[in-house]
Each structure stands twice: as C-alpha cells, then as structure tokens.
Design a protein around this motif. Structure first.
Motif, PDB file in Angstrom:
ATOM      1  N   LEU A   2      13.310  -4.361  -4.457  1.00  0.00           N
ATOM      2  CA  LEU A   2      13.064  -3.043  -3.888  1.00  0.00           C
ATOM      3  C   LEU A   2      13.513  -1.941  -4.831  1.00  0.00           C
ATOM      4  O   LEU A   2      14.580  -2.032  -5.433  1.00  0.00           O
ATOM      5  CB  LEU A   2      13.821  -2.906  -2.569  1.00  0.00           C
ATOM      6  N   THR A   3      12.686  -0.887  -4.927  1.00  0.00           N
ATOM      7  CA  THR A   3      13.056   0.276  -5.728  1.00  0.00           C
ATOM      8  C   THR A   3      12.475   1.540  -5.098  1.00  0.00           C
ATOM      9  O   THR A   3      11.424   1.499  -4.457  1.00  0.00           O
ATOM     10  CB  THR A   3      12.588   0.149  -7.195  1.00  0.00           C
ATOM     11  N   GLU A   4      13.189   2.638  -5.313  1.00  0.00           N
ATOM     12  CA  GLU A   4      12.692   3.961  -4.948  1.00  0.00           C
ATOM     13  C   GLU A   4      12.443   4.806  -6.197  1.00  0.00           C
ATOM     14  O   GLU A   4      12.281   6.020  -6.098  1.00  0.00           O
ATOM     15  CB  GLU A   4      13.686   4.680  -4.024  1.00  0.00           C
ATOM     16  N   ASP A   5      12.395   4.164  -7.352  1.00  0.00           N
ATOM     17  CA  ASP A   5      12.156   4.875  -8.604  1.00  0.00           C
ATOM     18  C   ASP A   5      10.866   5.677  -8.470  1.00  0.00           C
ATOM     19  O   ASP A   5       9.796   5.104  -8.223  1.00  0.00           O
ATOM     20  CB  ASP A   5      12.041   3.884  -9.760  1.00  0.00           C
ATOM     21  N   PRO A   6      10.932   7.008  -8.611  1.00  0.00           N
ATOM     22  CA  PRO A   6       9.748   7.847  -8.377  1.00  0.00           C
ATOM     23  C   PRO A   6       8.531   7.461  -9.212  1.00  0.00           C
ATOM     24  O   PRO A   6       7.410   7.444  -8.697  1.00  0.00           O
ATOM     25  CB  PRO A   6      10.225   9.266  -8.717  1.00  0.00           C
ATOM     26  N   ALA A   7       8.724   7.133 -10.476  1.00  0.00           N
ATOM     27  CA  ALA A   7       7.579   6.786 -11.333  1.00  0.00           C
ATOM     28  C   ALA A   7       6.920   5.497 -10.855  1.00  0.00           C
ATOM     29  O   ALA A   7       5.688   5.406 -10.785  1.00  0.00           O
ATOM     30  CB  ALA A   7       8.026   6.660 -12.787  1.00  0.00           C
ATOM     31  N   ALA A   8       7.715   4.500 -10.507  1.00  0.00           N
ATOM     32  CA  ALA A   8       7.165   3.228 -10.027  1.00  0.00           C
ATOM     33  C   ALA A   8       6.461   3.417  -8.688  1.00  0.00           C
ATOM     34  O   ALA A   8       5.381   2.863  -8.456  1.00  0.00           O
ATOM     35  CB  ALA A   8       8.276   2.186  -9.904  1.00  0.00           C
ATOM     36  N   VAL A   9       7.036   4.211  -7.805  1.00  0.00           N
ATOM     37  CA  VAL A   9       6.433   4.450  -6.490  1.00  0.00           C
ATOM     38  C   VAL A   9       5.116   5.220  -6.639  1.00  0.00           C
ATOM     39  O   VAL A   9       4.120   4.885  -5.984  1.00  0.00           O
ATOM     40  CB  VAL A   9       7.418   5.182  -5.557  1.00  0.00           C
ATOM     41  N   VAL A  10       5.079   6.215  -7.509  1.00  0.00           N
ATOM     42  CA  VAL A  10       3.834   6.973  -7.714  1.00  0.00           C
ATOM     43  C   VAL A  10       2.734   6.061  -8.252  1.00  0.00           C
ATOM     44  O   VAL A  10       1.588   6.128  -7.794  1.00  0.00           O
ATOM     45  CB  VAL A  10       4.071   8.184  -8.654  1.00  0.00           C
ATOM     46  N   ARG A  11       3.058   5.192  -9.202  1.00  0.00           N
ATOM     47  CA  ARG A  11       2.051   4.254  -9.719  1.00  0.00           C
ATOM     48  C   ARG A  11       1.538   3.346  -8.600  1.00  0.00           C
ATOM     49  O   ARG A  11       0.341   3.080  -8.502  1.00  0.00           O
ATOM     50  CB  ARG A  11       2.619   3.432 -10.874  1.00  0.00           C
ATOM     51  N   ALA A  12       2.424   2.892  -7.746  1.00  0.00           N
ATOM     52  CA  ALA A  12       2.010   2.041  -6.627  1.00  0.00           C
ATOM     53  C   ALA A  12       1.137   2.824  -5.645  1.00  0.00           C
ATOM     54  O   ALA A  12       0.153   2.289  -5.125  1.00  0.00           O
ATOM     55  CB  ALA A  12       3.235   1.465  -5.920  1.00  0.00           C
ATOM     56  N   CYS A  13       1.478   4.078  -5.399  1.00  0.00           N
ATOM     57  CA  CYS A  13       0.653   4.916  -4.508  1.00  0.00           C
ATOM     58  C   CYS A  13      -0.739   5.126  -5.096  1.00  0.00           C
ATOM     59  O   CYS A  13      -1.741   5.085  -4.372  1.00  0.00           O
ATOM     60  CB  CYS A  13       1.325   6.267  -4.260  1.00  0.00           C
ATOM     61  N   GLN A  14      -0.815   5.343  -6.393  1.00  0.00           N
ATOM     62  CA  GLN A  14      -2.114   5.507  -7.045  1.00  0.00           C
ATOM     63  C   GLN A  14      -2.926   4.221  -6.959  1.00  0.00           C
ATOM     64  O   GLN A  14      -4.141   4.262  -6.691  1.00  0.00           O
ATOM     65  CB  GLN A  14      -1.927   5.939  -8.503  1.00  0.00           C
ATOM     66  N   ALA A  15      -2.289   3.095  -7.177  1.00  0.00           N
ATOM     67  CA  ALA A  15      -2.985   1.804  -7.056  1.00  0.00           C
ATOM     68  C   ALA A  15      -3.464   1.598  -5.627  1.00  0.00           C
ATOM     69  O   ALA A  15      -4.597   1.164  -5.395  1.00  0.00           O
ATOM     70  CB  ALA A  15      -2.067   0.667  -7.489  1.00  0.00           C
ATOM     71  N   ARG A  16      -2.613   1.894  -4.652  1.00  0.00           N
ATOM     72  CA  ARG A  16      -2.993   1.771  -3.242  1.00  0.00           C
ATOM     73  C   ARG A  16      -4.225   2.619  -2.932  1.00  0.00           C
ATOM     74  O   ARG A  16      -5.188   2.143  -2.334  1.00  0.00           O
ATOM     75  CB  ARG A  16      -1.832   2.203  -2.344  1.00  0.00           C
ATOM     76  N   ASP A  17      -4.193   3.879  -3.347  1.00  0.00           N
ATOM     77  CA  ASP A  17      -5.299   4.780  -3.038  1.00  0.00           C
ATOM     78  C   ASP A  17      -6.603   4.295  -3.658  1.00  0.00           C
ATOM     79  O   ASP A  17      -7.647   4.310  -3.011  1.00  0.00           O
ATOM     80  CB  ASP A  17      -4.980   6.200  -3.501  1.00  0.00           C
ATOM     81  N   ALA A  18      -6.557   3.853  -4.901  1.00  0.00           N
ATOM     82  CA  ALA A  18      -7.768   3.354  -5.563  1.00  0.00           C
ATOM     83  C   ALA A  18      -8.258   2.072  -4.892  1.00  0.00           C
ATOM     84  O   ALA A  18      -9.451   1.925  -4.605  1.00  0.00           O
ATOM     85  CB  ALA A  18      -7.504   3.113  -7.049  1.00  0.00           C
ATOM     86  N   ALA A  19      -7.345   1.143  -4.644  1.00  0.00           N
ATOM     87  CA  ALA A  19      -7.736  -0.130  -4.040  1.00  0.00           C
ATOM     88  C   ALA A  19      -8.305   0.083  -2.639  1.00  0.00           C
ATOM     89  O   ALA A  19      -9.351  -0.474  -2.291  1.00  0.00           O
ATOM     90  CB  ALA A  19      -6.536  -1.081  -3.986  1.00  0.00           C
TER      91      ALA A  19
END
Length: 177
Positions: free
Chosen positions: A142-159
C-alpha cells in the motif's frame, strides 16, 4: 509505502480499507488462487463451476456495495484466452451478483493504451495497493505516494473508458467452457 497486506487478509482489508470506490486492474494470465482448486480442475474437464455467492469475498462485496460503495475491475484477456482467463469469464456472474462491475479488454488494447503490466487495487483515488506476486507471502503493498496514485488513476480512467462490459464481452468470446 504505508503498509502491506498479505493475500489471505485481503478480504479483511476490504471491510475497512475504502470509503467509496475500489478499482482493480487484473493483468495476469493465471492466478494460483484459482488454479490450485478442485473446482478449477473440474472446469478444465468441462464442468461448469457451480454458483458461489456465499463465500467470504462475495458476502463482503454485497455488504460493501449495499452501503453504496463501488467495486470495479478491468480484466485483461489474451487472444485466445488462457484457461484461467476462461475460468474467470465463467465465474464472473458470481462477482456481478455480489454487486461488482467487471469489464474486459484484450491485452493488445491494454498495450496500446500503455497500461501498467501489474495488478493493483486503487482505493478512493488515494491509496494504491500493488500486488507483489513474487514474494512467497503474496501481498498488496500500500502507498499514498501522489505520483504513483496519479499514474494509477490515469490507468484506471483509460482502462475503464475502453473496457467492455462483461455481458457484451462474453457474447463476443467463444464459450468459456
């Protein structure tokens, strides 16, 4: 990193780990949690898995979605699907009955979108839980690292934008059996 949750405690984590949304990207061609079961071996012999809506995962998913929370996934499928991917297609109705929304896309589409090649959960767009399958304990880190979370949000939105609902995807794919 916040913490790590071992695979056998993931259901427990879901009881308190998110307030609004849990979103997952499933990228693996095979999951040991499936392939090591008698039900999976029977599936390979052509026997349709029986409905399983009362197991701990499904009971918890029903409780969470009953509170208005969303549990969503995008599963990647190879062309042709692996045996385990066919098994997941055959058992997806159990997840849907528990309130999850599961969508599918081909691995080729995911590669074109440059989606990550690892499994993760994204909780409330603020906590990234990446699976570590290489560790013998199998765990979510688990992480709350902003850069990692933003990348995951971008992947989620595209997927999510490009994925196909289960019902439509299942009609286009040869029978999972």
């Amino acid at each position: 990193m916040l913490d790590a949750v071992s695979a056998h405690r993931i259901v427990d984590f879901f009881e308190t780990g998110f307030r609004h949304t849990a979103w997952r990207l499933e990228t693996r061609r095979e999951y040991a949690a499936d392939t090591g079961t008698d039900e999976y071996r029977r599936f390979l012999d052509g026997i349709q898995p029986p409905p399983d809506t009362d197991g701990p995962w499904f009971a918890n998913a029903r409780a969470q979605t009953g509170q208005g929370k969303r549990i969503e996934r995008v599963r990647l499928i190879d062309e042709p699907p692996t045996d385990n991917q066919r098994y997941l297609l055959a058992t997806t109705p159990d997840n849907l009955a528990a309130g999850e929304d599961i969508r599918y896309m081909t691995r080729g589409q995911a590669e074109q979108l440059q989606l990550p090649d690892f499994d993760f959960w994204l909780f409330d767009s603020r906590v990234l839980a990446a699976f570590n399958w290489d560790n013998a304990e199998r765990r979510m880190e688990l992480t709350e690292d902003p850069a990692a979370v933003v990348r995951a949000c971008q992947a989620r939105d595209a997927a999510w934008h490009h994925a196909t609902r289960y019902e439509e995807f299942a009609r286009r794919v040869a029978s999972p059996m």
